[in-house]
Scaffold this active site. Structure first.
Site, PDB file in Angstrom:
ATOM      1  N   THR A  48       0.851  -1.183   0.000  1.00 44.40           N
ATOM      2  CA  THR A  48       0.000   0.000   0.000  1.00 44.40           C
ATOM      3  C   THR A  48       0.894   1.242   0.000  1.00 44.40           C
ATOM      4  OG1 THR A  48      -0.230  -0.114   2.402  1.00 44.40           O
ATOM      5  CG2 THR A  48      -1.963  -1.145   1.099  1.00 44.40           C
ATOM      6  N   ILE A  50       1.366   4.448   1.312  1.00 43.15           N
ATOM      7  CA  ILE A  50       2.027   5.082   2.460  1.00 43.15           C
ATOM      8  C   ILE A  50       2.906   4.079   3.190  1.00 43.15           C
ATOM      9  CG2 ILE A  50       1.642   6.146   4.722  1.00 43.15           C
ATOM     10  CD1 ILE A  50      -0.773   7.585   3.479  1.00 43.15           C
ATOM     11  N   CYS A  51       2.453   2.842   3.263  1.00 44.23           N
ATOM     12  CA  CYS A  51       3.243   1.819   3.951  1.00 44.23           C
ATOM     13  C   CYS A  51       4.586   1.603   3.257  1.00 44.23           C
ATOM     14  CB  CYS A  51       2.458   0.509   4.018  1.00 44.23           C
ATOM     15  SG  CYS A  51       0.912   0.675   4.938  1.00 44.23           S
ATOM     16  N   ILE A  52       4.591   1.649   1.937  1.00 48.72           N
ATOM     17  CA  ILE A  52       5.837   1.470   1.177  1.00 48.72           C
ATOM     18  C   ILE A  52       6.720   2.707   1.262  1.00 48.72           C
ATOM     19  CG2 ILE A  52       6.830   1.275  -1.144  1.00 48.72           C
ATOM     20  CD1 ILE A  52       4.431  -0.402  -1.925  1.00 48.72           C
ATOM     21  N   VAL A  56       7.101   1.862   6.500  1.00 48.38           N
ATOM     22  CA  VAL A  56       8.124   0.820   6.590  1.00 48.38           C
ATOM     23  C   VAL A  56       9.484   1.367   6.194  1.00 48.38           C
ATOM     24  CG1 VAL A  56       8.872  -1.421   5.697  1.00 48.38           C
ATOM     25  CG2 VAL A  56       6.462  -1.032   6.240  1.00 48.38           C
TER      26      VAL A  56
END
Length: 162
Positions: A48, A50-52, A56
């Site tokens: 996803t 923002i997660c990438i 993270v």
């Protein structure tokens, strides 16, 4: 269940990951985190945006600094299967310290009280975005986002608490 908070002992639960031979392995959170300082970050889903690009990656970028400040383990948990988590981990070739664990049925997200129902968007039950600093199973810092926000759970926010 009420959301996990500072002072709570994290619930035990079993997460999965792929070993070097692509076999599914099971890990007990209590066994993994006992007698260690651990950062647990939860994300809405592998791959996803923002997660990438932010969540993270913020931990991968400063993982050496976190280790130097006494963090024993950094784990990323997502409501995905271990095959997806393994594939996602491979998209971060610079990653040396963040381990990717799967919570395929959101069982651990529920145990933490951090599940979020995103069924209206076709995503089902997921984990809220969060970062926890845990010392020998006890939560010392809890940065829990509301909805899909990303304002308080970055590595930079956690490192300030060390």
């Amino acid at each position: 269940m009420a959301p996990i908070e500072v002072g709570n002992v994290i619930p035990n639960g079993t997460l999965t990951y792929l070993d070097d031979t692509n076999n599914i392995q099971y890990v007990s959170i209590h066994s993994f985190a006992a007698n260690k300082k651990v950062i647990i970050l939860g994300v809405l889903g592998a791959f996803t945006p923002i997660c990438i690009s932010e969540h993270v990656s913020s931990f991968i970028e400063i993982s050496e600094i976190l280790k130097a400040k006494g963090i024993d383990e950094i784990i990323c948990i997502s409501v995905n299967d271990p095959f997806v988590m393994n594939a996602w981990n491979k998209t971060f070739p610079e990653n040396k310290h963040v381990k990717f664990f799967a919570d395929g049925s959101a069982t651990y997200a529920r145990a933490l009280g951090l599940e979020i129902d995103l069924s209206e968007f076709g995503l089902g039950v997921r984990s809220k975005r969060f970062s926890l600093l845990v010392d020998n199973l006890k939560v010392k810092v809890a940065k829990i986002e509301g909805g899909g926000q990303f304002t308080i759970s970055s590595a930079q926010k956690i490192i300030k608490a060390l």
